[in-house]
Write a protein that holds these residues in place. Structure first.
Motif, mmCIF file in Angstrom:
data_model
loop_
_atom_site.group_PDB
_atom_site.id
_atom_site.type_symbol
_atom_site.label_atom_id
_atom_site.label_comp_id
_atom_site.label_asym_id
_atom_site.label_seq_id
_atom_site.Cartn_x
_atom_site.Cartn_y
_atom_site.Cartn_z
ATOM 1 N N ALA A 60 45.586 -31.491 -41.454
ATOM 2 C CA ALA A 60 44.430 -31.726 -40.398
ATOM 3 C C ALA A 60 45.391 -31.137 -39.105
ATOM 4 N N SER A 70 37.068 -27.663 -37.244
ATOM 5 C CA SER A 70 36.115 -28.331 -38.260
ATOM 6 C C SER A 70 37.006 -28.599 -39.548
ATOM 7 N N GLY A 71 38.053 -27.756 -39.967
ATOM 8 C CA GLY A 71 38.760 -27.858 -41.140
ATOM 9 C C GLY A 71 39.466 -29.166 -40.960
ATOM 10 N N LEU A 73 39.093 -31.800 -38.716
ATOM 11 C CA LEU A 73 38.178 -32.831 -38.685
ATOM 12 C C LEU A 73 37.764 -33.369 -40.038
ATOM 13 N N ASP A 74 37.503 -32.365 -41.056
ATOM 14 C CA ASP A 74 37.145 -32.824 -42.483
ATOM 15 C C ASP A 74 38.563 -33.593 -43.410
ATOM 16 N N SER A 75 39.606 -33.034 -43.081
ATOM 17 C CA SER A 75 40.843 -33.619 -43.456
ATOM 18 C C SER A 75 40.849 -34.920 -43.043
ATOM 19 N N ASN A 77 38.859 -36.857 -41.697
ATOM 20 C CA ASN A 77 37.899 -37.708 -42.219
ATOM 21 C C ASN A 77 38.139 -38.410 -43.754
ATOM 22 N N ARG A 78 38.687 -37.358 -44.538
ATOM 23 C CA ARG A 78 39.213 -37.653 -45.750
ATOM 24 C C ARG A 78 40.210 -38.809 -45.636
ATOM 25 N N ARG A 93 42.447 -38.394 -35.447
ATOM 26 C CA ARG A 93 40.932 -38.004 -35.608
ATOM 27 C C ARG A 93 40.436 -38.179 -34.124
#
Length: 196
Positions: A60, A70-71, A73-75, A77-78, A93
């Protein structure tokens, strides 16, 4: 009677509460860090999730540094989903959410980071500093000052710098010092008159 490694660590923390865990354990002949203690108590599945979470966190950060918010934040979130007990995930985050302009979401994550870190350590210092920056940006200088003071007590150099900048006396002294230096660096008219 011989104490187990775990018993010795508990006693060491009781008798040396002000000492950072790594130092207190090393002083007792137990060179385990706090993270190593947590990992030792985990199941294999929990260790695997922790390892994956740390990898996602690094991914991230690299994604965000490349401009892929965006990528990143996706990481993150996971990462939070895998290990919701890790303060670091929430702190990172929160930084990404601030970059996206989501201060409310960032504040929520910073509160989680502070709760999970119990207000101490590197992550708490970073979270307090970030929250102080948000408070200052939103005009809540008293709250910002409180957060910067707490982060400074945890060793945050940026928080210390912000406290100096927010100190009205320091600001006045700095302004006066700049004026005096400016006057000293320019020859005055009276000095020219004396030399003729």
């Amino acid at each position: 009677m011989s104490l187990s490694n775990s018993d010795q660590q508990v006693l060491n923390r009781i008798f040396n509460p002000e000492m950072p865990y790594e130092q207190s354990e090393a002083a007792a002949g137990q060179p385990l860090s706090d993270t190593e203690l947590e990992i030792a108590d985990m199941t294999e599945e929990e260790r695997d999730r922790l390892s994956e979470s740390k990898k996602l966190e690094v991914e991230a950060i690299h994604a965000i540094e490349r401009g892929d918010l965006s990528g990143g934040l996706d990481s993150l979130n996971r990462c939070v989903s895998l290990t919701p007990h890790r303060a670091s995930c929430y702190n990172n985050r929160a930084q990404a959410l601030q970059l996206r302009g989501d201060r409310r979401g960032a504040l929520d994550d910073l509160e989680s980071a502070l709760r999970l870190s119990r207000g101490s350590g590197r992550v708490a210092c970073q979270a307090l500093t970030q929250r102080g920056v948000i408070h200052r940006a939103e005009g809540r200088d008293d709250e910002a000052r409180q957060d910067f003071e707490a982060a400074a007590r945890l060793g945050g150099p940026f928080a210390k710098q912000m406290l100096v900048e927010m100190n009205p006396y320091a600001a006045l002294c700095n302004q006066m010092l700049r004026e005096v230096i400016g006057q000293l660096s320019r020859p005055s008219d009276s000095a020219e008159d004396c030399s003729s």
